[in-house]
Design a protein around this motif. Structure first.
Motif: not given
Length: 295
Positions: A226-239, A242-243, A246-254
């Motif tokens: 497939a051809t993929y659009a690849v999104f890298s999540t913003p750097p963050c700490d371990a805590s 996950v959120s 999830q925020g990037v998934w919301q951004y992609i679809f919304n």
């Protein structure tokens, strides 16, 4: 009232009567204009044709209700679509994916009352992420599989629990110690759902070496080319890792899909890929691969 105030009143009227039988003539009468004049000032003031705006608002409200567990057909009928297929086509044109895929990966809050001053910000979020595009051949995976469904949000609980068990019960260490492992990047892949049951397969796996025999006890599968659009999540700490994902998934679809000119490629799988950047306690990053085709 000036024209801007009248149009603002119309936008609020549409939201307040979103499940009613709204038409151009009714809205023009509410505004106190002829239909011809109303259509022109509405498009001038908002950038949308009247009924195109109404349809998009109905789709936004319908997207919010997809997380409620209601049947998609019932949601479609509520917002003025006569058939499941008609709703799905309109939803795909606007959001870039089917209602079933949206329900699986995203959710949105109830649309806020619109403001003409913010009209251009409806689909702009607090983060701006531009993907890179890559074409990949089919990728084989070996690992572990979970059967789940997005009904009543079951997947949002089952998948994190699946990862937690995988990382704590010895399966992760065992998988990565196997001689067949080509590289140690981990995949979290969602395969297409059964259209009748809504059940889909989620796989945690790694790429095996070409031609190696995979021992019994491991699930094997293949990500289609497939051809993929690849999104890298913003750097963050371990805590907050996950959120942030999830925020990037919301951004992609919304936000990204509706304006991108792309839609979710049918019969393909999406996945998160976890490499060495995920190993540290700070600056954690993962990549999200979304299979896409041009609209």
């Amino acid at each position: 009232m000036d024209t801007t105030e009248i149009l603002q009143d119309i936008l609020e009227y549409v939201d307040g009567h979103i499940t009613d039988d709204l038409g151009t003539e009714l809205l023009a009468a509410h505004a106190g204009f002829s239909t011809w004049y109303f259509c022109r000032i509405f498009q001038w003031g908002t950038g949308y044709p009247v009924m195109g705006y109404v349809r998009n608002r109905r789709l936004a409200f319908a997207a919010h209700e997809l997380s409620s567990g209601q049947r998609i057909l019932d949601i479609a009928l509520k917002y003025g679509f006569e058939t499941h297929s008609g709703f799905s086509k309109a939803f795909r044109r606007y959001f870039g994916c089917s209602p079933e895929i949206y329900r699986l990966h995203a959710h949105c809050s109830q649309p806020a009352l619109p403001s003409l001053l913010c009209m251009n910000k409806y689909l702009i979020g607090g983060i701006l992420l531009e993907p890179k595009f890559v074409s990949l051949p089919a990728v084989k995976l070996a690992g572990f599989a979970l059967k789940t469904t997005s009904t009543d949000g079951e997947n949002s609980k089952a998948i994190p629990a699946f990862w937690s068990d995988y990382m704590s019960d010895g399966r992760m260490e065992k998988l990565h110690s196997e001689s067949f492992v080509k590289q140690h990047d981990e995949y979290g892949a969602c395969f297409p759902a059964n259209p009748e049951s809504g059940e889909f397969e989620y796989v945690i796996g790694v790429e095996p070496k070409e031609g190696t025999v995979i021992p019994n006890g491991y699930h094997t599968c293949e990500l289609p080319c497939a051809t993929y659009a690849v999104f890298s999540t913003p750097p963050c700490d371990a805590s907050s890792f996950v959120s942030t994902i999830q925020g990037v998934w919301q951004y992609i679809f919304n936000e990204w899909f509706p304006k991108s000119g792309y839609e979710y490629a049918p019969e393909c799988a999406d996945f998160e890929r976890y490499d060495d950047r995920c190993m540290s306690e700070s600056g954690k990053v993962c990549d999200i691969y979304i299979p896409v085709v041009k609209k």
